[in-house]
Scaffold this motif. Structure first.
Motif, short mmCIF file in Angstrom:
data_model
loop_
_atom_site.label_atom_id
_atom_site.label_comp_id
_atom_site.label_asym_id
_atom_site.label_seq_id
_atom_site.Cartn_x
_atom_site.Cartn_y
_atom_site.Cartn_z
N ASN A 134 -29.18 -11.54 11.10
CA ASN A 134 -28.29 -12.33 10.26
C ASN A 134 -27.88 -11.59 8.99
O ASN A 134 -27.45 -12.21 8.01
CB ASN A 134 -28.97 -13.66 9.89
CG ASN A 134 -29.19 -14.54 11.10
OD1 ASN A 134 -28.37 -14.57 12.03
ND2 ASN A 134 -30.29 -15.27 11.13
N ALA A 178 -25.34 -9.97 8.19
CA ALA A 178 -23.94 -10.13 7.78
C ALA A 178 -23.81 -11.18 6.69
O ALA A 178 -22.92 -11.08 5.82
CB ALA A 178 -23.08 -10.48 8.99
N GLN A 179 -24.69 -12.18 6.70
CA GLN A 179 -24.66 -13.23 5.69
C GLN A 179 -25.10 -12.72 4.31
O GLN A 179 -24.88 -13.38 3.30
CB GLN A 179 -25.56 -14.39 6.12
CG GLN A 179 -25.14 -15.03 7.43
CD GLN A 179 -26.14 -16.07 7.92
OE1 GLN A 179 -27.03 -16.49 7.18
NE2 GLN A 179 -25.99 -16.49 9.17
N VAL A 238 -24.10 -9.77 3.04
CA VAL A 238 -23.13 -8.80 2.52
C VAL A 238 -22.39 -9.35 1.30
O VAL A 238 -22.27 -8.67 0.27
CB VAL A 238 -22.14 -8.38 3.62
CG1 VAL A 238 -21.03 -7.51 3.03
CG2 VAL A 238 -22.88 -7.62 4.73
N ASP A 256 -17.47 -1.66 2.54
CA ASP A 256 -18.18 -2.59 3.40
C ASP A 256 -19.29 -1.87 4.16
O ASP A 256 -19.06 -0.82 4.76
CB ASP A 256 -17.22 -3.23 4.41
CG ASP A 256 -16.33 -4.27 3.77
OD1 ASP A 256 -16.70 -4.79 2.70
OD2 ASP A 256 -15.25 -4.54 4.32
N ILE A 307 -22.62 -2.40 10.03
CA ILE A 307 -23.71 -3.07 10.72
C ILE A 307 -23.74 -2.50 12.14
O ILE A 307 -22.80 -2.66 12.91
CB ILE A 307 -23.54 -4.59 10.73
CG1 ILE A 307 -23.52 -5.11 9.28
CG2 ILE A 307 -24.67 -5.26 11.51
CD1 ILE A 307 -23.28 -6.60 9.15
N THR A 367 -31.14 -4.08 14.46
CA THR A 367 -29.97 -4.14 13.59
C THR A 367 -30.16 -3.18 12.42
O THR A 367 -31.16 -3.25 11.71
CB THR A 367 -29.73 -5.56 13.07
OG1 THR A 367 -29.54 -6.44 14.18
CG2 THR A 367 -28.49 -5.62 12.18
N VAL A 392 -28.25 -1.32 9.00
CA VAL A 392 -27.17 -1.36 8.03
C VAL A 392 -27.06 0.01 7.37
O VAL A 392 -28.07 0.57 6.93
CB VAL A 392 -27.40 -2.44 6.95
CG1 VAL A 392 -26.28 -2.42 5.92
CG2 VAL A 392 -27.51 -3.81 7.60
#
Length: 223
Positions: free
Chosen positions: A180, A182-183, A185, A199, A202, A215, A217
């Motif tokens: 999760n 992405a939440q 960022v 940006d 991911i 995952t 980053v």
């Protein structure tokens, strides 16, 4: 360098056989023997020394070692990597065993954990590892690395504040995060802008068939 992993049909492994599989041997390449020994030490002493929970012992390879190894293809072939909040040595020890040409700095604030890390480094014979006891923030301005990594340390906004001052300009923050991420960022955008970062990427870190992907980053420091 790690070999190619995977096959036409995914094999099914249990906690005892995964580490000995041909797929894992191929993925870890020349680092295999060192990583296997590390896995044995973690299995035998990890729970006793408060490094992993009892339910994690049967899942060391899938949940911890291969999860950590998934970051290695995203790191430089040579130069320096700093692992902050190294804890039991995940992913720092795995990185050092797989990439002996990298200088790996393990940053960990807890004495009992740095003691463990020193014992592991000695047992595995890893001359490319340096251990620094303290929080990442204590080393801001002391040194910079080509890449900084971490695993399950903090939310992205806090992690960037902790880690990015240790990344050289043009270097990368390459971290293992939950699905999760992405939440995280949007809350991190202000601190990301401070370091001229766009940006974050991911990425999906795959190791061997049948093992859940990791995952990752990745962000590059611009200034």
């Amino acid at each position: 360098m790690a070999g190619e992993a995977g096959s036409a049909e995914a094999e099914v492994f249990d906690g005892e056989t995964l580490g000995a599989s041909d797929a894992v041997k191929a993925y870890l390449g020349d680092g295999y023997d060192g990583v296997v020994r590390y896995g044995e030490l973690l299995r035998d002493q990890g729970e006793l020394r408060g490094l992993i929970g009892p339910r994690e012992v049967p899942r060391i390879w899938e949940r911890h070692i291969l999860n950590s190894a998934a970051v290695v293809p995203y790191l430089p072939q040579s130069g320096s990597v700093t692992d902050i909040g190294s804890g039991a040595g995940l992913p720092g020890i795995v990185i050092a065993a797989m990439r002996p040409q990298l200088q790996v700095i393990l940053v960990e604030p807890m004495e009992r954990r740095t003691t463990w890390l020193a014992e592991v480094v000695s047992e595995l014979g890893l001359p490319n590892v340096e251990i620094k006891r303290g929080r990442a923030e204590e080393y801001h301005g002391a040194f910079e690395a080509d890449a900084v990594t971490s695993r399950a340390v903090a939310a992205l906004s806090k992690l960037v504040r902790m880690s990015m001052p240790l990344v050289r300009v043009g270097g990368e923050l390459v971290i293992l995060k939950g699905r999760n991420v992405a939440q995280e960022v949007e809350p991190a955008r202000k601190v990301l802008r401070k370091y001229a970062v766009g940006d974050p990427e991911i990425l999906e870190g795959a190791t061997v068939d049948g093992v859940e992907t990791t995952t990752i980053v990745r962000v590059r420091r611009g200034k």
